[in-house]
Design a protein around this motif. Structure first.
Motif, PDB file in Angstrom:
ATOM      1  N   TYR A   1      33.197  86.210  48.132  1.00 56.64           N
ATOM      2  CA  TYR A   1      33.557  84.888  48.627  1.00 56.64           C
ATOM      3  C   TYR A   1      33.450  83.807  47.561  1.00 56.64           C
ATOM      4  N   ALA A   2      33.088  84.221  46.339  1.00 57.68           N
ATOM      5  CA  ALA A   2      32.956  83.225  45.275  1.00 57.68           C
ATOM      6  C   ALA A   2      34.330  82.750  44.848  1.00 57.68           C
ATOM      7  N   ASP A   3      34.437  81.485  44.426  1.00 57.90           N
ATOM      8  CA  ASP A   3      35.744  81.035  43.943  1.00 57.90           C
ATOM      9  C   ASP A   3      35.965  81.644  42.565  1.00 57.90           C
ATOM     10  N   SER A   4      37.233  81.840  42.223  1.00 63.05           N
ATOM     11  CA  SER A   4      37.528  82.651  41.041  1.00 63.05           C
ATOM     12  C   SER A   4      37.061  81.981  39.746  1.00 63.05           C
ATOM     13  N   ALA A   5      37.092  80.649  39.688  1.00 69.55           N
ATOM     14  CA  ALA A   5      36.671  79.964  38.462  1.00 69.55           C
ATOM     15  C   ALA A   5      35.193  80.235  38.187  1.00 69.55           C
TER      16      ALA A   5
END
Lengths: 197, 361
Positions: A181-185
């Protein structure tokens, strides 16, 4: 709509505050009318006193009631390390962790030519002035945004030639987060700055 | 990969829709302005976060509603992916009910390739349209590309503001450096990806073109102001161009000035191709994009075909259907006239009839 003039004035003033829209301003104004005279007086005094008594700390530019703020006066803290932040509220965040025992410096913003903010609009000259003292390390704790990074980079280029160690806060995975669920950046930066165990 | 189900709430002219989709061909039939394309639009939106046609984000919301909801269920793993669009323009995405930090993090979760009649003039359009085409497909494959791309655009805007300021008052050079650093790191990344992508598409587009019955050779070339330079060299170029850029008030080099061209038999198709040649080349390009995305992801993207048959002659239509039937996984296509596509599709397709924003099968 016909609103009594003093009420319209109160609503108008409240509306000028950040994050307060016409509806909230109206709600707050009617709430003030329901408050006791004493409570209204206390609120009004608090507003005026905060504005009158609070200045910027001569050293770190944090908000302070004294010429030097509490942190700068605290003899138990290490004056040789300066942590540079963008806003006074960032100090509060770092202080909650109760880990950092050095001094701070508040820039009051970040470089952003689009918004007309250059070094002159920030407390940069005051920071460079402080570096004439015996400083061992400057921690650049501006936000990991484009403007935060650019400001850190600009300061690093300014400070390093003086011969002072310059560091930047690490970025990576938030503690307790799930990879999926982490954002890709964030995930990419965490991969890039991974460390050996 | 295929979609099992599409659910809409207050999206465009659909108040509520719950549609079961087939793994193969899904033929959406209906008269004009009944909402056929809106169905494709919904799938495209959730796959790319972008609009298919000139629609603004908030126009996705049905008149009178406060938000629109798109939800698809992937057949594999029964994952449900949803996107909510609010009147303010805010979008929020979630997977199995758990919301993602940013709506753009959806990109790549539901891979789609869309092909509509409005794609046909891409070779004649503005360079910015051709860049947007590359950027969309690259960001579907590499999430990092999108990050670098938005960092680049933001830093570019900051540098341009400094350039304009420098026209009025002296600006110290060191103020340009931080923005140019970000720009050069991102620019190297962007150029490299664009170049590699076009090179990867080349053999594929050639093969598709031949399959469509054209004997001409096709090549794709990137025309870049920064070809082959690494980040440090790009930073130097930016520093060198400062004076000139201050005079023009904008940044003269970088990926925002890139152009790519498609050549048919070594001739620039922008200028020399006939309409028929351009059309075939664009179909070949789209099929190549589809194929490459499939190879990169290891799964077949959903193919959306919006009313492209009416623009093609019988021969090309037949060939396109043949290729798609052979290679694509799930296809959702719209058509005004069922008979037109029906004959060629035979019994493969499941027909979905749309009338006034409602499904009647």
């Amino acid at each position: 709509m016909n609103v009594a003039r003093p009420l319209a004035q109160l609503i108008g003033e409240l509306e000028r505050l950040p994050g307060v829209g016409p509806k909230s301003a109206q709600r707050l104004a009617y709430h003030v009318l329901r408050m006791t005279v004493e409570d209204v007086q206390r609120l009004s005094d608090a507003l005026c006193q905060a504005k009158e008594l609070l200045k910027l700390c001569e050293a770190c530019q944090n908000v302070s009631a004294e010429p030097l703020c509490e942190i700068c006066r605290d003899a138990r803290r290490d004056p040789h390390i300066i942590c540079v932040v963008s806003e006074p509220r960032d100090i509060a965040a770092l202080e909650r962790v109760n880990e950092f025992k050095g001094h701070y410096h508040v820039l009051h913003g970040l470089l952003s030519p689009m918004d007309g903010v250059g070094p002159e609009q920030l407390k940069m000259r005051e920071l460079i002035e402080r570096l004439r003292g015996e400083i061992h390390e400057v921690i650049l704790a501006t936000n990991p945004t484009l403007e935060g990074d650019a400001t850190a980079l600009y300061l690093a280029k300014l400070i390093k030639p003086i011969g002072i160690k310059v560091t930047r806060l690490a970025h990576g995975m938030p503690v307790g987060a799930e990879l999926d669920y982490a954002d890709s950046a964030t995930l990419m930066s965490a991969l890039q700055y991974r460390r050996e165990m | 990969m295929h979609l099992d189900r599409l659910k809409l709430r207050d999206f465009r002219n659909f108040e509520a829709l719950d549609l079961q989709l087939e793994p193969g061909f899904n033929l959406i039939v209906g008269k004009n302005a009944q909402g056929k394309t809106n169905l494709l639009e919904a799938i495209y939106f959730i796959g790319t976060g972008k609009r298919l046609r000139g629609m603004r984000d908030h126009e996705a919301i049905r008149q009178g509603a406060s938000s629109a909801h798109i939800e698809v269920t992937l057949a594999e793993g029964r994952t449900s992916v949803s996107l909510d669009i609010f009147l303010s323009g805010r979008k929020s995405a979630s997977i199995n009910g758990q919301s993602l930090p940013k709506a753009s993090d959806l990109l790549g979760r539901v891979p789609v390739v869309a092909f509509s009649a409005s794609d046909l003039p891409i070779l004649r359009g503005e360079p910015s349209e051709r860049r947007a085409f590359l950027d969309l497909h690259l960001s579907q494959i590499y999430p990092r590309y999108l990050t670098q791309f938005s960092a680049y655009k933001q830093a570019l805007a900051q540098r341009n503001s400094l350039l304009k300021l420098a026209q009025k008052e002296p600006v110290e050079a060191s103020l340009f450096v931080p923005w140019e650093m970000t720009m050069s790191v991102s620019a190297e990344h962007i150029s490299l990806h664009r170049e590699r992508y076009l090179a990867d598409l080349k053999p594929e587009i050639q093969a598709r073109h031949a399959q469509l019955g054209s004997g001409e050779s096709i090549t794709l070339e990137l025309e870049s102001t920064l070809a082959g330079l690494d980040a440090a060299e790009i930073a130097d170029r930016l520093a060198e161009s400062r004076e000139r850029d201050i005079q023009r008030g904008s940044t003269s080099l970088g990926p925002h000035r890139d152009e790519w061209i498609l050549c048919i038999d070594q001739k620039d198709a922008r200028r020399y191709g006939s309409q028929g040649q351009q059309r075939t080349a664009v179909i070949a390009l789209k099929l190549a994009v589809f194929r490459f995305l499939e190879q990169s992801l290891g799964q077949s993207p959903v193919l959306l075909l919006d009313d492209i048959f009416s623009d093609l002659d019988h021969d090309r239509r037949q060939k396109l259907i043949e290729i798609v039937a052979q290679e694509a996984g799930q296809v959702v296509l719209t058509c005004t006239d069922a008979a037109q596509a029906g004959a060629e599709l035979g019994s493969h397709a499941r027909r979905i009839v749309i009338e006034q924003g409602k499904v009647s099968e």
